[in-house]
Design a protein around this motif. Structure first.
Motif, PDB file in Angstrom:
ATOM      1  N   ILE A   1     -51.507 -71.470 -45.270  1.00 29.33           N
ATOM      2  CA  ILE A   1     -52.330 -71.488 -44.057  1.00 29.33           C
ATOM      3  C   ILE A   1     -53.784 -71.820 -44.418  1.00 29.33           C
ATOM      4  O   ILE A   1     -54.432 -72.639 -43.779  1.00 29.33           O
ATOM      5  CB  ILE A   1     -52.214 -70.144 -43.302  1.00 29.33           C
ATOM      6  CG1 ILE A   1     -50.794 -70.005 -42.723  1.00 29.33           C
ATOM      7  CG2 ILE A   1     -53.270 -70.047 -42.199  1.00 29.33           C
ATOM      8  CD1 ILE A   1     -50.439 -68.598 -42.268  1.00 29.33           C
ATOM      9  N   ILE A   2     -54.280 -71.181 -45.479  1.00 36.45           N
ATOM     10  CA  ILE A   2     -55.652 -71.452 -45.938  1.00 36.45           C
ATOM     11  C   ILE A   2     -55.797 -72.936 -46.302  1.00 36.45           C
ATOM     12  O   ILE A   2     -56.747 -73.604 -45.882  1.00 36.45           O
ATOM     13  CB  ILE A   2     -56.018 -70.561 -47.139  1.00 36.45           C
ATOM     14  CG1 ILE A   2     -56.132 -69.107 -46.698  1.00 36.45           C
ATOM     15  CG2 ILE A   2     -57.309 -71.044 -47.808  1.00 36.45           C
ATOM     16  CD1 ILE A   2     -56.132 -68.087 -47.838  1.00 36.45           C
TER      17      ILE A   2
ATOM     18  N   VAL B   1     -57.181 -60.679 -43.027  1.00 37.38           N
ATOM     19  CA  VAL B   1     -57.377 -61.926 -42.278  1.00 37.38           C
ATOM     20  C   VAL B   1     -58.866 -62.183 -42.062  1.00 37.38           C
ATOM     21  O   VAL B   1     -59.365 -63.296 -42.281  1.00 37.38           O
ATOM     22  CB  VAL B   1     -56.616 -61.893 -40.935  1.00 37.38           C
ATOM     23  CG1 VAL B   1     -57.080 -63.009 -40.007  1.00 37.38           C
ATOM     24  CG2 VAL B   1     -55.114 -61.986 -41.181  1.00 37.38           C
TER      25      VAL B   1
ATOM     26  N   LYS C   1     -55.862 -75.125 -43.212  1.00 41.05           N
ATOM     27  CA  LYS C   1     -57.138 -74.997 -42.485  1.00 41.05           C
ATOM     28  C   LYS C   1     -58.257 -75.726 -43.208  1.00 41.05           C
ATOM     29  O   LYS C   1     -59.104 -76.360 -42.575  1.00 41.05           O
ATOM     30  CB  LYS C   1     -57.515 -73.516 -42.323  1.00 41.05           C
ATOM     31  CG  LYS C   1     -56.563 -72.731 -41.460  1.00 41.05           C
ATOM     32  CD  LYS C   1     -56.747 -73.074 -40.003  1.00 41.05           C
ATOM     33  CE  LYS C   1     -55.783 -72.271 -39.156  1.00 41.05           C
ATOM     34  NZ  LYS C   1     -55.905 -72.572 -37.746  1.00 41.05           N
TER      35      LYS C   1
ATOM     36  N   LEU D   1     -58.689 -68.250 -38.248  1.00 43.79           N
ATOM     37  CA  LEU D   1     -57.243 -68.083 -38.159  1.00 43.79           C
ATOM     38  C   LEU D   1     -56.863 -67.687 -36.740  1.00 43.79           C
ATOM     39  O   LEU D   1     -57.508 -66.832 -36.138  1.00 43.79           O
ATOM     40  CB  LEU D   1     -56.766 -67.016 -39.151  1.00 43.79           C
ATOM     41  CG  LEU D   1     -56.984 -67.366 -40.617  1.00 43.79           C
ATOM     42  CD1 LEU D   1     -56.609 -66.200 -41.502  1.00 43.79           C
ATOM     43  CD2 LEU D   1     -56.189 -68.587 -41.016  1.00 43.79           C
ATOM     44  N   GLU D   2     -55.841 -68.339 -36.214  1.00 49.49           N
ATOM     45  CA  GLU D   2     -55.350 -68.040 -34.867  1.00 49.49           C
ATOM     46  C   GLU D   2     -54.291 -66.945 -34.949  1.00 49.49           C
ATOM     47  O   GLU D   2     -53.798 -66.624 -36.024  1.00 49.49           O
ATOM     48  CB  GLU D   2     -54.725 -69.303 -34.253  1.00 49.49           C
ATOM     49  CG  GLU D   2     -55.581 -70.556 -34.352  1.00 49.49           C
ATOM     50  CD  GLU D   2     -56.932 -70.411 -33.676  1.00 49.49           C
ATOM     51  OE1 GLU D   2     -57.018 -69.671 -32.668  1.00 49.49           O
ATOM     52  OE2 GLU D   2     -57.904 -71.018 -34.142  1.00 49.49           O
TER      53      GLU D   2
ATOM     54  N   GLU E   1     -61.046 -65.269 -43.560  1.00 46.82           N
ATOM     55  CA  GLU E   1     -61.869 -66.156 -42.726  1.00 46.82           C
ATOM     56  C   GLU E   1     -63.281 -66.282 -43.298  1.00 46.82           C
ATOM     57  O   GLU E   1     -63.828 -67.383 -43.390  1.00 46.82           O
ATOM     58  CB  GLU E   1     -61.938 -65.630 -41.290  1.00 46.82           C
ATOM     59  CG  GLU E   1     -60.646 -65.808 -40.526  1.00 46.82           C
ATOM     60  CD  GLU E   1     -60.741 -65.323 -39.092  1.00 46.82           C
ATOM     61  OE1 GLU E   1     -60.016 -65.883 -38.255  1.00 46.82           O
ATOM     62  OE2 GLU E   1     -61.504 -64.389 -38.797  1.00 46.82           O
TER      63      GLU E   1
ATOM     64  N   ASP F   1     -51.229 -67.997 -36.716  1.00 45.75           N
ATOM     65  CA  ASP F   1     -51.392 -68.020 -38.180  1.00 45.75           C
ATOM     66  C   ASP F   1     -51.121 -66.629 -38.740  1.00 45.75           C
ATOM     67  O   ASP F   1     -50.446 -66.473 -39.759  1.00 45.75           O
ATOM     68  CB  ASP F   1     -52.818 -68.444 -38.571  1.00 45.75           C
ATOM     69  CG  ASP F   1     -53.127 -69.873 -38.133  1.00 45.75           C
ATOM     70  OD1 ASP F   1     -52.217 -70.714 -38.176  1.00 45.75           O
ATOM     71  OD2 ASP F   1     -54.278 -70.132 -37.762  1.00 45.75           O
TER      72      ASP F   1
END
Length: 83
Positions: free
Chosen positions: A75-76, A47, A79, A58-59, A51, A62
């Motif tokens: 997710i990427i 992760v 974002k 990322l939360e 980032e 996520d």
């Protein structure tokens, strides 16, 4: 573009693969923990690397949703669109 992101993600993941799993084993459907045998500590490292590589944040939710390689890419992508 998506292929490039997929390749970058695979390059990140391969660093953390155990000896009995090769980068060729990584598919879109690969489950990080169940199939690629990546432990939770290494998943956190992945992760962080994601980032850095994609310049996104990322939360926790996520990370919870990031079960497979496809999840990670979605997710990427989400974002990157928001940035």
């Amino acid at each position: 573009m998506k292929d490039e992101r997929y390749q970058k993600l695979k390059d990140i993941i391969k660093i953390y693969l155990p000896d009995d799993i090769s980068v060729e084993d990584i598919t879109m459907e690969s489950h990080f923990i169940n199939e690629l045998n990546i432990n939770s500590a290494n998943l956190v490292d992945i992760v962080l690397d994601v980032e850095d590589e994609f310049d996104i944040m990322l939360e926790n939710e996520d990370m919870d949703r990031m079960q497979t390689v496809r999840d990670a890419l979605q997710i990427i992508d989400t974002k990157l669109v928001k940035e």
